[in-house]
Write a protein that holds these residues in place. Sequence first.
Motif, PDB file in Angstrom:
ATOM      1  N   MET A 291      42.918  39.158  33.148  1.00 25.55           N
ATOM      2  CA  MET A 291      41.732  40.392  34.058  1.00 25.55           C
ATOM      3  C   MET A 291      42.050  41.930  33.169  1.00 25.55           C
ATOM      4  O   MET A 291      41.720  42.508  32.586  1.00 25.55           O
ATOM      5  CB  MET A 291      43.000  40.350  34.915  1.00 25.55           C
ATOM      6  CG  MET A 291      41.813  41.386  36.188  1.00 25.55           C
ATOM      7  SD  MET A 291      40.051  40.878  36.507  1.00 25.55           S
ATOM      8  CE  MET A 291      40.367  40.047  37.791  1.00 25.55           C
TER       9      MET A 291
ATOM     10  N   ALA B 267      44.064  44.687  40.488  1.00 25.52           N
ATOM     11  CA  ALA B 267      43.721  43.338  40.799  1.00 25.52           C
ATOM     12  C   ALA B 267      44.830  42.821  39.610  1.00 25.52           C
ATOM     13  O   ALA B 267      45.176  41.441  39.710  1.00 25.52           O
ATOM     14  CB  ALA B 267      42.614  42.794  40.089  1.00 25.52           C
TER      15      ALA B 267
ATOM     16  N   LEU C  13      47.240  39.867  41.361  1.00 27.36           N
ATOM     17  CA  LEU C  13      46.985  38.403  40.370  1.00 27.36           C
ATOM     18  C   LEU C  13      49.031  38.114  39.954  1.00 27.36           C
ATOM     19  O   LEU C  13      49.574  37.493  40.335  1.00 27.36           O
ATOM     20  CB  LEU C  13      46.707  38.237  39.039  1.00 27.36           C
ATOM     21  CG  LEU C  13      45.134  38.037  39.115  1.00 27.36           C
ATOM     22  CD1 LEU C  13      44.524  38.156  38.887  1.00 27.36           C
ATOM     23  CD2 LEU C  13      44.632  36.569  39.890  1.00 27.36           C
TER      24      LEU C  13
ATOM     25  N   VAL D 134      39.623  39.794  44.397  1.00 26.09           N
ATOM     26  CA  VAL D 134      41.066  39.167  44.138  1.00 26.09           C
ATOM     27  C   VAL D 134      42.030  39.494  44.802  1.00 26.09           C
ATOM     28  O   VAL D 134      43.134  37.709  45.701  1.00 26.09           O
ATOM     29  CB  VAL D 134      41.464  39.962  42.910  1.00 26.09           C
ATOM     30  CG1 VAL D 134      43.105  39.629  42.586  1.00 26.09           C
ATOM     31  CG2 VAL D 134      40.937  39.948  41.373  1.00 26.09           C
TER      32      VAL D 134
ATOM     33  N   ALA E 170      43.773  35.067  45.958  1.00 31.15           N
ATOM     34  CA  ALA E 170      44.886  35.348  44.683  1.00 31.15           C
ATOM     35  C   ALA E 170      46.209  35.137  45.740  1.00 31.15           C
ATOM     36  O   ALA E 170      46.496  33.885  45.190  1.00 31.15           O
ATOM     37  CB  ALA E 170      45.187  36.198  44.580  1.00 31.15           C
TER      38      ALA E 170
ATOM     39  N   ILE F  58      35.994  37.183  39.403  1.00 36.48           N
ATOM     40  CA  ILE F  58      37.239  36.636  39.717  1.00 36.48           C
ATOM     41  C   ILE F  58      37.671  35.432  39.612  1.00 36.48           C
ATOM     42  O   ILE F  58      38.254  34.328  38.687  1.00 36.48           O
ATOM     43  CB  ILE F  58      37.137  36.666  41.262  1.00 36.48           C
ATOM     44  CG1 ILE F  58      36.988  38.333  41.389  1.00 36.48           C
ATOM     45  CG2 ILE F  58      38.659  36.493  41.376  1.00 36.48           C
ATOM     46  CD1 ILE F  58      37.774  39.446  42.499  1.00 36.48           C
TER      47      ILE F  58
ATOM     48  N   LEU G  76      40.115  33.364  36.738  1.00 32.96           N
ATOM     49  CA  LEU G  76      40.833  31.958  37.152  1.00 32.96           C
ATOM     50  C   LEU G  76      40.877  30.207  36.414  1.00 32.96           C
ATOM     51  O   LEU G  76      41.156  29.891  36.407  1.00 32.96           O
ATOM     52  CB  LEU G  76      40.681  31.849  38.442  1.00 32.96           C
ATOM     53  CG  LEU G  76      41.748  33.388  39.790  1.00 32.96           C
ATOM     54  CD1 LEU G  76      41.186  33.723  40.879  1.00 32.96           C
ATOM     55  CD2 LEU G  76      43.159  32.935  39.434  1.00 32.96           C
TER      56      LEU G  76
END
Length: 489
Positions: free
Chosen positions: A77, A106, A110, A158, A162, A187, A191
Amino acid sequence: MNRTRGLIINGREIPASGGRTAPDVGPWTGETCAVVAAGTVEDITRAVDAAEAAFEGWAATPPTRRRAIFLRAAEIMASRTQEIVELMAAEVGAVTPWAAFNAKLATDILLEAAAATTQPTGQMLATDHQGAYSMQVRVPVGVVAAISPWNAPVILGVRAVALPLALGNTVVMKPSEDAPIACGLLISDVLHEAGLPAGVLNVVTNDRADAAAVVSALIGDPRVRMVNFTGSTETGRAVGVLAAQHLKPAVLELGGKNALVVLEDADLDYAVDAATFGAFMNAGQICMCVDRVIVHRAVAEEFLAKFAQRVDALPSGDPADPATAVGPVVTAQAAQRVAALIADAVAKGATLLAGTGTVEAPGTLIKPAVLTGVTRDMDIFSREIFGPATVVHVVDDADQAVQLANDTPYGLTAGVITEDLAAGLDIARRIRTGIIHVNDQSIADEPQAPFGGVKNSGYGRFGGQAGVEAFTDTRWITVQAKGHAHYPI
């Protein structure tokens, strides 16, 4: 920028079941910046099929493995910040600082999700039963429905997935029609590149005309066990009602009518800076934005003069220009709504101290506006503005400030500017919101903090221990470890 994207179901990018697509139109150029699959009710079922099939394996995945995925996702990210800046400018008209902040926060969300994977998940309880152990544990709920908004698309996209994923849930995500890439597909890309298994996160984009049917199918599917939604209070109320009809818990983060209180001892230059940022960051399109500045009469004249001058000087226009402070609003309809609120107030006697209140080319730009003399009969007094305008109210003392701050059905956030911390904390105690900041404006977010509102601003919390509790169920487990239990019959 123009791309074509499909749905993400079971780790694969596929077209919608009916083959339809929907345009993703940028608010500044009016051009189509992407074409996305227009998912259907059938696609929701396919996405839930995948999420349900993946749940048991993902919930059993060792926490350190989950943590490694989120740590890697944070790296990815952060590395895509410039892409996010360009994407958000094209897709939602975001200015550079706001888009870059989306990438930064973001990334932090994470990282916080990675930390959550190895947090304690239970406790031993006292028990009167000899030879027995009694435990309270937190377990993943199952399939989570995540409905994410366009205004802070990367942050809130996110945030929607998340922590639920980190705790062992699987997710079906429906991003906003106004930002299907930034608050959904991007997103998913991050991931999955980080190693998320197939089926754990599924993304269904849709045409605006199909939104109600798609959301109803998602919430109504019996395999979906809870819902999280961030957006307007009007839509959130409908989501909450639908979830309740299916006996499903929901986390709803909705609108606000947020106040910034400026007391008579405030540093006025700092207060002007705080009010300007709080009211006009992202063209006022943040649920935490300052809709109302409540200023003590003793300093009102000086504050208003400085504030109006500062706001009039804010550069507005092309979001791709790094010098732009205030870009367009998300759609022409949104611009007309904000202009109508300002026009109604002025027609009923309010004074426009800064800005014009009119929509300018390309039909989505309104220069930042400041109004005074706003009264209860004006729509802007009670309605969330969600655009580049704010109202200044003048009061005689702190009690009046608190009363006015509380005179709203909303209760998301607030701020108070004062050199007297005791006075600031007293006001923080009395204003009825889920969040309040002393010596700061109303916009702030940290992934480890319990984020959410009260009253018409929603319920439930994202972030921190409150977020862990929101996205897990409590389970009571006993073990008869020694001897046998005694039964009376």
